[in-house]
Write a protein that holds these residues in place. Structure first.
Motif, mmCIF file in Angstrom:
data_model
loop_
_atom_site.group_PDB
_atom_site.id
_atom_site.type_symbol
_atom_site.label_atom_id
_atom_site.label_comp_id
_atom_site.label_asym_id
_atom_site.label_seq_id
_atom_site.Cartn_x
_atom_site.Cartn_y
_atom_site.Cartn_z
ATOM 1 N N SER A 111 32.436 -56.349 25.810
ATOM 2 C CA SER A 111 33.857 -56.077 26.030
ATOM 3 C C SER A 111 34.529 -55.558 24.754
ATOM 4 O O SER A 111 35.501 -54.822 24.810
ATOM 5 N N ALA A 112 33.931 -55.854 23.578
ATOM 6 C CA ALA A 112 34.596 -55.443 22.344
ATOM 7 C C ALA A 112 34.116 -54.085 21.833
ATOM 8 O O ALA A 112 34.907 -53.271 21.404
ATOM 9 N N ARG A 113 32.792 -53.872 21.951
ATOM 10 C CA ARG A 113 32.246 -52.696 21.275
ATOM 11 C C ARG A 113 31.926 -51.558 22.244
ATOM 12 O O ARG A 113 31.370 -51.767 23.304
ATOM 13 N N GLN A 114 32.308 -50.372 21.813
ATOM 14 C CA GLN A 114 31.866 -49.231 22.610
ATOM 15 C C GLN A 114 31.605 -48.019 21.715
ATOM 16 O O GLN A 114 32.226 -47.852 20.677
ATOM 17 N N LEU A 115 30.613 -47.202 22.176
ATOM 18 C CA LEU A 115 30.253 -46.001 21.441
ATOM 19 C C LEU A 115 30.820 -44.806 22.191
ATOM 20 O O LEU A 115 30.729 -44.732 23.416
ATOM 21 N N ILE A 116 31.440 -43.894 21.465
ATOM 22 C CA ILE A 116 32.072 -42.761 22.151
ATOM 23 C C ILE A 116 31.683 -41.455 21.478
ATOM 24 O O ILE A 116 31.711 -41.338 20.253
ATOM 25 N N LEU A 117 31.253 -40.471 22.323
ATOM 26 C CA LEU A 117 31.037 -39.100 21.861
ATOM 27 C C LEU A 117 31.893 -38.213 22.748
ATOM 28 O O LEU A 117 31.910 -38.397 23.961
ATOM 29 N N ARG A 118 32.588 -37.213 22.167
ATOM 30 C CA ARG A 118 33.361 -36.353 23.068
ATOM 31 C C ARG A 118 33.577 -34.956 22.485
ATOM 32 O O ARG A 118 33.643 -34.785 21.284
ATOM 33 N N THR A 119 33.603 -33.953 23.384
ATOM 34 C CA THR A 119 34.087 -32.613 23.049
ATOM 35 C C THR A 119 35.231 -32.353 24.016
ATOM 36 O O THR A 119 35.327 -33.037 25.043
ATOM 37 N N PRO A 120 36.060 -31.369 23.731
ATOM 38 C CA PRO A 120 37.204 -31.143 24.635
ATOM 39 C C PRO A 120 36.735 -30.763 26.048
ATOM 40 O O PRO A 120 35.752 -30.041 26.219
#
Ligand SMILES: Nc1ncnc2c1ncn2[C@@H]1O[C@H](COP(=O)(O)OP(=O)(O)OP(=O)(O)O)[C@@H](O)[C@H]1O
Ligand SMILES: [Mg+2]
Length: 458
Positions: free
Chosen positions: A84-93
């Motif tokens: 619930s605390a940690r998350q990994l995020i990758l993003r391009t528009p």
């Protein structure tokens, strides 16, 4: 059109249709499965890409690397929630805002099939979010966004492959079923049908159904039953023909018998109570007539079947024979006469008994016609030889034959118009002429009279 009408054609079409329907039933779950696998693969690739963040110091990577990672996974954004605390995020528009979310964790089979079918026909460019479970318990949930057209294209390509394959399979199955059915069912049925039609064309001589050894019990039974039926029909047909022939023969014989007995009766009437010296002359004729009647009876009993006794040809002096006919058929009161203009030397090679019957039928007809019409008084017979034939001309000056009698001339039973006549006389005369190698034909018949020509071997 031809295909749909023949048994084998129908079998071929039906098999293709049924196989296609089965293929469609199989296609629905398989296309859903294909779409699901496509999305799961993207999720896994996204999960692997997101792991790169773990190696980074503060779980952040450079923009260039981030773009490459996303491009490799084929997605636009990745969110991996580990707890619930940690998350990994990758993003391009994103190209456009997220249009819809596919949650693979709780999708039912029907949802999956429906989404796959809709993807098949979707043309608009959309960005969609897909939610799934990370593999190897690497987190709670993984979420990606991707461009939907890629998914749609893959599904369409897959469907195309399935369609082509289905067509090939159903055509091949159809052909196989067609060939097998043709050999096992259609051919034997065609054999039975052929046998029926050729038998129908000629029930007396056509071939009888034979067993084709098709191996099918039902068809073998039909073949056996058909063969038995045909044999039965043929034998009863033969029996009937024989009976009919017998009937005609008996009718013919009794016909002539009746004429002969009438003659005998005529003579007997005259004999009765007469002290006339002609009695001595009439007596032998009477005996002759009765003899003929007896002979016919004997031959009827002996044969009991269709054929006339075969002619016993010999040289016959025509003048004498015509005289015999004259005294048998014509009364001596002279109201109607028979003029015998045949030369002494005229001979024919025939059965005298038969020629007697032919001439007495012809002259009796003329006599009866003239007597009942009150017209005419003479039957004139002449003979002229030509090569190895001799022609007898029997001419009367009576009323002429009625149209119906001319139309059906020489046909038994139909030509008669005389009251009490049976319509056999001319038919018998013609048959007897043929049996003796001659011909009887009608030359003319008008109100001036009737002319018959009898050609015989001389
Ligand atoms: N010379 C003739 N002149 C006129 N009519 C004739 C003559 N010969 C035959 N016919 C007609 O043709 C018909 C057929 O003759 P046919 O001898 O075949 O039968 P039928 O005389 O009626 O019967 P039967 O079997 O007793 O001889 C006769 O009914 C008669 O009307
Ligand atoms: Mg007659």
């Amino acid at each position: 059109m031809f295909l749909a009408r023949s048994l084998s054609g129908r079998l071929l079409l039906l098999t293709i249709i049924i196989v296609m329907m089965v293929e469609i039933l199989v296609f629905l779950p398989s296309v859903a499965r294909f779409r699901q696998d496509f999305l799961l693969e993207r999720l896994q690739m996204a999960q692997i890409a997101s792991l790169a963040l773990l190696a980074a110091d503060d779980e952040m990577v450079e923009a260039a690397l981030e773009k490459e990672l996303l491009a490799n996974a084929g997605v636009s954004t990745i969110v991996l929630r580990r707890d619930s605390a940690r998350q990994l995020i990758l993003r391009t528009p994103l190209e456009s805002p997220v249009a819809t979310t596919y949650n693979l964790r709780d999708a039912t089979a029907i949802d999956l099939v429906a989404d796959a079918l809709i993807a098949l026909i979707r043309t608009e460019r959309r960005v969609v979010r897909v939610i799934g479970e990370p593999i190897l318990n690497a987190g709670e949930v993984i979420e990606i966004t991707l461009n939907e057209p890629e998914l749609c294209r893959a599904i369409r390509a897959y469907s195309q492959r399935v369609l082509i394959l289905s067509l090939i399979i159903s055509a091949a199955t159809g052909l196989l079923v067609f060939l097998i059915c043709r050999r096992l069912i259609v051919r034997p049925i065609e054999g039975v049908v052929e046998s029926i039609t050729s038998f129908q064309k000629d029930p007396e001589r056509g071939p009888i159904a034979a067993r084709q050894n098709s191996g099918l019990r039902e068809i073998a039974r039909a073949e056996i039953a058909l063969g038995e039926m045909q044999t039965h029909v043929r034998s009863s047909l033969k029996q009937k023909t024989k009976l009919a022939e017998l009937g005609v023969a008996v009718a013919k014989i009794s016909h002539d018998l009746r004429n002969m007995l009438a003659t005998a009766q005529l003579m007997a009437d005259r004999l009765e109570g007469s002290k006339d010296p002609t009695v001595a002359k009439v007596g032998p004729k009477l005996i002759g007539s009765i003899d003929r009647a007896v002979n016919l009876c004997v031959s009827t009993m002996k044969h009991g079947k269709a054929d006339e006794t075969p002619p016993e040809a010999r040289q016959v002096a025509l003048q004498g024979l015509v005289n015999e006919v004259s005294s048998a058929v014509f009364t001596e009161d002279g109201s109607i006469e028979l003029r015998n203009d045949i030369g002494e030397n005229s001979v024919a090679t025939v059965d005298p008994e038969h020629l007697f019957r032919i001439l007495s039928n012809l002259t009796r007809n003329a006599h009866q016609a003239m007597e009942s019409a009150g017209k005419g008084d003479c039957v004139h017979i002449t003979a002229a030889g030509a090569g190895d034939e001799i022609e007898l001309i029997i001419r009367d000056n009576g009323p002429g034959m009625p149209a119906r009698a001319i139309e059906h001339i020489f046909q038994p039973f139909v030509g008669s118009v005389a009251r009490g006549g049976s319509g056999l006389g001319l038919a018998i005369a013609s048959d007897l002429a043929k049996a003796n190698g001659g011909v009887l034909d009608l030359v003319s018949s008008t109100t001036e009279g009737t002319v018959f020509r009898l050609t015989l071997p001389s």
